[in-house]
Design a protein around this motif. Structure first.
Motif, PDB file in Angstrom:
ATOM      1  N   PRO A  53      47.251  53.775  31.462  1.00 26.49           N
ATOM      2  CA  PRO A  53      48.410  53.063  30.908  1.00 26.49           C
ATOM      3  C   PRO A  53      48.218  52.846  29.410  1.00 26.49           C
ATOM      4  O   PRO A  53      47.115  52.513  28.953  1.00 26.49           O
ATOM      5  N   ILE A  54      49.280  53.037  28.641  1.00 25.51           N
ATOM      6  CA  ILE A  54      49.165  52.925  27.198  1.00 25.51           C
ATOM      7  C   ILE A  54      48.742  51.514  26.782  1.00 25.51           C
ATOM      8  O   ILE A  54      48.109  51.323  25.737  1.00 25.51           O
ATOM      9  N   GLN A  55      49.050  50.513  27.623  1.00 23.96           N
ATOM     10  CA  GLN A  55      48.663  49.134  27.304  1.00 23.96           C
ATOM     11  C   GLN A  55      47.143  48.958  27.293  1.00 23.96           C
ATOM     12  O   GLN A  55      46.638  47.993  26.719  1.00 23.96           O
ATOM     13  N   ARG A  56      46.403  49.888  27.909  1.00 18.34           N
ATOM     14  CA  ARG A  56      44.947  49.812  27.879  1.00 18.34           C
ATOM     15  C   ARG A  56      44.393  50.010  26.472  1.00 18.34           C
ATOM     16  O   ARG A  56      43.220  49.731  26.201  1.00 18.34           O
ATOM     17  N   LEU A  57      45.248  50.499  25.570  1.00 21.47           N
ATOM     18  CA  LEU A  57      44.807  50.685  24.182  1.00 21.47           C
ATOM     19  C   LEU A  57      44.871  49.388  23.380  1.00 21.47           C
ATOM     20  O   LEU A  57      44.374  49.337  22.246  1.00 21.47           O
ATOM     21  N   ASN A  58      45.492  48.364  23.945  1.00 21.56           N
ATOM     22  CA  ASN A  58      45.569  47.079  23.251  1.00 21.56           C
ATOM     23  C   ASN A  58      44.164  46.611  22.855  1.00 21.56           C
ATOM     24  O   ASN A  58      43.229  46.637  23.670  1.00 21.56           O
ATOM     25  N   ASP A  59      44.065  46.204  21.586  1.00 22.56           N
ATOM     26  CA  ASP A  59      42.828  45.646  21.017  1.00 22.56           C
ATOM     27  C   ASP A  59      41.698  46.663  20.872  1.00 22.56           C
ATOM     28  O   ASP A  59      40.578  46.296  20.511  1.00 22.56           O
ATOM     29  N   GLU A  60      41.981  47.947  21.155  1.00 22.04           N
ATOM     30  CA  GLU A  60      40.965  48.976  20.908  1.00 22.04           C
ATOM     31  C   GLU A  60      40.815  49.175  19.393  1.00 22.04           C
ATOM     32  O   GLU A  60      41.796  49.169  18.649  1.00 22.04           O
ATOM     33  N   PRO A  61      39.583  49.337  18.899  1.00 23.55           N
ATOM     34  CA  PRO A  61      39.406  49.678  17.483  1.00 23.55           C
ATOM     35  C   PRO A  61      39.946  51.084  17.224  1.00 23.55           C
ATOM     36  O   PRO A  61      39.664  52.010  17.991  1.00 23.55           O
ATOM     37  N   PHE A  62      40.736  51.225  16.158  1.00 22.36           N
ATOM     38  CA  PHE A  62      41.377  52.501  15.854  1.00 22.36           C
ATOM     39  C   PHE A  62      41.053  52.944  14.441  1.00 22.36           C
ATOM     40  O   PHE A  62      40.877  52.119  13.536  1.00 22.36           O
ATOM     41  N   ILE A  63      40.995  54.243  14.280  1.00 22.81           N
ATOM     42  CA  ILE A  63      40.859  54.864  12.965  1.00 22.81           C
ATOM     43  C   ILE A  63      42.186  55.539  12.672  1.00 22.81           C
ATOM     44  O   ILE A  63      42.616  56.422  13.411  1.00 22.81           O
ATOM     45  N   MET A  64      42.848  55.114  11.617  1.00 20.10           N
ATOM     46  CA  MET A  64      44.184  55.602  11.301  1.00 20.10           C
ATOM     47  C   MET A  64      44.167  56.519  10.089  1.00 20.10           C
ATOM     48  O   MET A  64      43.326  56.374   9.191  1.00 20.10           O
ATOM     49  N   ARG A  65      45.111  57.450  10.074  1.00 20.97           N
ATOM     50  CA  ARG A  65      45.375  58.203   8.858  1.00 20.97           C
ATOM     51  C   ARG A  65      45.924  57.264   7.805  1.00 20.97           C
ATOM     52  O   ARG A  65      46.347  56.142   8.087  1.00 20.97           O
ATOM     53  N   GLU A  66      45.936  57.730   6.552  1.00 21.26           N
ATOM     54  CA  GLU A  66      46.386  56.893   5.446  1.00 21.26           C
ATOM     55  C   GLU A  66      47.869  56.565   5.571  1.00 21.26           C
ATOM     56  O   GLU A  66      48.628  57.275   6.249  1.00 21.26           O
ATOM     57  N   SER A  67      48.293  55.483   4.918  1.00 18.44           N
ATOM     58  CA  SER A  67      49.711  55.109   4.917  1.00 18.44           C
ATOM     59  C   SER A  67      50.544  56.251   4.347  1.00 18.44           C
ATOM     60  O   SER A  67      50.157  56.897   3.369  1.00 18.44           O
ATOM     61  N   GLY A  68      51.703  56.490   4.963  1.00 12.26           N
ATOM     62  CA  GLY A  68      52.569  57.584   4.534  1.00 12.26           C
ATOM     63  C   GLY A  68      52.354  58.855   5.321  1.00 12.26           C
ATOM     64  O   GLY A  68      53.171  59.773   5.255  1.00 12.26           O
TER      65      GLY A  68
END
Length: 309
Positions: free
Chosen positions: A184-199
């Motif tokens: 379930p996608i809700q399992r990603l809640n509060d997981e540490p994430f690495i994001m691409r840059e803004s934009g």
């Protein structure tokens, strides 16, 4: 009638583009005095100053701007004439200028190799840069074609999709969710994430999905490099969402796994783009047709196992 040579126009165009006699001389393999003399003679032929100098930097005057625009048109038309003549002779030759966003570097060279072997008379100039720079190059019509996954919003352009660009959730191979199905996608809640840059188009697509599903992740890092993100995932710094195309067949991804999360992969497309109303050169039109025919035949990118090793 302005009496000037094509060589003088070429020297002026390089000087205007670089804003420097020295850099123009380096590009054209001429001496700086030769460049200065050619520009001086052209200025005399025009009858108006073409540059004004502030410190070491040259700036175009109004007459210089008009001539610079005309020079670009002249050289574009000459290139088109050369390609058309070659096409009439039954050959394809000339230069193809491409600009692509960084993620496209994972598959565009795989397409260019066979294309160049099929058309050995075509020279390719490939610029790989971020989304904002590609849009800037598009707005200034610096290249023949552009490859991107996020289309511009404030330009008159034409775009054709040619390849799927699925976005997947990547995790370290030993992550607790590795190997689970239909997470379930809700399992990603509060997981540490690495994001691409803004934009980034990838980041916008991910944030849009998370907003719709009321998912809140902890953004631990923002990185502008796909390779850096994959290394950070392998190092256990968090999860991330990247294009499946970043998982190249020749790459080593033994430390990564694709999580089987509901709502993923996010379906996106790769587009080939050019300014609206632009008349494509023979070479650009040839590559566009080739792209539409051959891109779907790309060997599939191997899916990482959904279970831990």
């Amino acid at each position: 009638m302005i009496h000037a040579t094509l060589h003088q126009f070429k020297v002026f165009e390089a000087t205007a583009r670089h804003g420097s006699f020295t850099r123009a001389a380096e590009e054209l393999f001429l001496t700086q005095p030769t460049v200065s003399m050619q520009v001086k003679q052209l200025t005399k032929a025009i009858g108006l100053p073409l540059f004004e100098q502030v410190g070491k930097r040259l700036y175009l005057t109004e007459a210089g701007k008009a001539l610079f625009s005309t020079c670009k048109d002249i050289f574009t038309n000459l290139d088109q004439l050369e390609m058309t003549v070659a096409d009439l002779k039954g050959m394809k030759q000339g230069q193809l200028r491409l600009a692509v966003i960084t993620t496209a570097k994972y598959f565009v060279p795989r397409l260019l190799g066979p294309f160049c072997r099929t058309y050995p008379g075509i020279d390719v100039s490939l610029t790989v840069t971020n989304h904002e720079r590609v849009i800037d190059r598009l707005s200034n019509n610096q290249d023949d074609l552009y490859v991107m996954s996020q289309l511009p919003t404030n330009l008159d352009f034409e775009a054709e999709s040619f390849l799927d660009n699925p976005l997947v959730v990547l995790a370290p191979i030993n992550h607790p969710l590795a190997g689970q199905r239909n997470i379930p996608i809700q399992r990603l809640n509060d997981e540490p994430f690495i994001m691409r840059e803004s934009g980034s188009g990838t980041r916008r697509a991910v944030e849009s999905l998370f907003d719709r599903e009321n998912v809140s992740v902890k953004v631990r890092l923002e990185l502008g490099s796909n390779e850096a993100i994959k290394q950070a995932i392998a190092g256990g710094l968090g999860l991330s969402v990247l294009s499946h195309h970043t998982l190249t067949p020749e790459g080593s991804h033994s430390d990564l796994t694709v999580l089987d999360v509901e709502g993923f992969p996010i379906s996106r497309q790769w587009y080939v783009v050019h300014l609206g109303g632009k008349q494509l050169s023979v070479v650009a039109a040839t590559f566009l047709q080739y792209l539409q025919e051959e891109a779907p035949k790309l060997s599939p990118i191997p899916a990482l196992a959904h279970s831990s090793k």
